[in-house]
Design an enzyme around this catalytic site. Structure first.
Site, PDB file in Angstrom:
ATOM      1  N   GLN A 165       2.324   7.858  -6.042  1.00  5.62           N
ATOM      2  CA  GLN A 165       3.602   7.276  -5.444  1.00  5.62           C
ATOM      3  C   GLN A 165       3.286   5.542  -5.584  1.00  5.62           C
ATOM      4  OE1 GLN A 165       1.982   7.166  -0.770  1.00  5.62           O
ATOM      5  NE2 GLN A 165       4.400   8.621  -0.556  1.00  5.62           N
ATOM      6  N   ARG A 203       0.759  -1.205  -0.094  1.00  6.98           N
ATOM      7  CA  ARG A 203       0.396   0.109  -0.265  1.00  6.98           C
ATOM      8  C   ARG A 203       1.041   1.531  -0.036  1.00  6.98           C
ATOM      9  NH1 ARG A 203      -0.619   4.119   3.190  1.00  6.98           N
ATOM     10  NH2 ARG A 203       0.424   2.967   4.642  1.00  6.98           N
ATOM     11  N   VAL A 204       1.151   2.095  -0.865  1.00 12.75           N
ATOM     12  CA  VAL A 204       0.929   3.328  -0.362  1.00 12.75           C
ATOM     13  C   VAL A 204      -0.025   4.582  -0.342  1.00 12.75           C
ATOM     14  CG1 VAL A 204       3.177   3.448  -1.938  1.00 12.75           C
ATOM     15  CG2 VAL A 204       0.759   3.534  -3.176  1.00 12.75           C
ATOM     16  N   SER A 205      -0.358   5.954   0.172  1.00 14.24           N
ATOM     17  CA  SER A 205      -1.026   6.296   0.560  1.00 14.24           C
ATOM     18  C   SER A 205      -1.446   7.651  -1.014  1.00 14.24           C
ATOM     19  CB  SER A 205      -0.787   7.454   1.522  1.00 14.24           C
ATOM     20  OG  SER A 205      -0.184   6.867   2.590  1.00 14.24           O
ATOM     21  N   THR A 206      -1.073   7.165  -1.519  1.00 11.77           N
ATOM     22  CA  THR A 206      -1.431   8.537  -3.074  1.00 11.77           C
ATOM     23  C   THR A 206      -1.304   8.189  -4.212  1.00 11.77           C
ATOM     24  OG1 THR A 206       0.827  10.185  -2.801  1.00 11.77           O
ATOM     25  CG2 THR A 206      -0.919  11.172  -1.244  1.00 11.77           C
TER      26      THR A 206
END
Length: 184
Positions: A14, A8-11
């Protein structure tokens, strides 16, 4: 017993390619990935799919604890639910492997620090915004609906409904009601 990966990345801007590559090297045959904030479990469809996919004896693998959860409550709830299913977890960058008592203890400590980090970041953001406002550099978003008050009043006087006014002017129906209510 399968190793199942989660990245998972936040944005959206990314990239989680490095995480995915590391999960493959660790032996994960099935990997779920997404670009969503980790501050809450809500709206994380890949995580939900992953949790539904996991079976007794599987191990959920991720690179760092904050990839799974940023809230200690969410993390503890996830771990509890996984333990009930007979699923263990492993973080590649930290000594977390809930197949051992040491791993379970370390998990609890890291959860507290992940949440602490999130809270500190929020505090810094609020301080930065307050300073920018003081210096006049941060004025916030321009009120688009208020700027269209005259157009709204004109269209309403011509007999147009409030939902149609909202659509015509590109604002929400709630904004039309709020602007026209304050005009009365």
């Amino acid at each position: 017993m399968a190793l199942v990966g989660y990245a998972r990345v936040s944005t959206l801007d990314q990239d989680h390619t490095t995480q995915i590559d590391r999960l493959k090297v660790a032996g994960c045959k099935k990997i779920f990935s997404e670009k969503k904030s980790g501050t809450s479990k809500k709206g994380r469809t890949a995580l939900d799919e992953c949790l539904n996919y996991l079976r007794e004896g599987d191990t959920l693998v991720f690179t760092k604890i904050d990839r799974l959860a940023r809230s200690s409550r969410d993390l503890h709830n996830l771990v509890h639910d996984l333990e009930d299913k007979g699923v263990t977890i492993m973080a590649l960058d930290q000594a977390i492997d809930t197949r051992t008592p040491h791993g379970k203890a370390f998990l609890g400590m890291l959860a507290v620090f992940a949440e602490f980090e999130t809270n500190i970041r929020k505090e810094r953001q609020l301080e930065g915004i307050a300073k920018a406002k003081q210096e006049g550099a941060y004025t916030g978003r321009k009120p688009t609906a208020q700027a269209k008050r005259q157009e709204m009043e004109k269209l309403l006087a011509e007999g147009m409904s409030k939902p149609k006014i909202a659509k015509a002017l590109g604002v929400s129906v709630a904004s039309v009601y709020n602007v026209l209510k304050s005009a009365a």
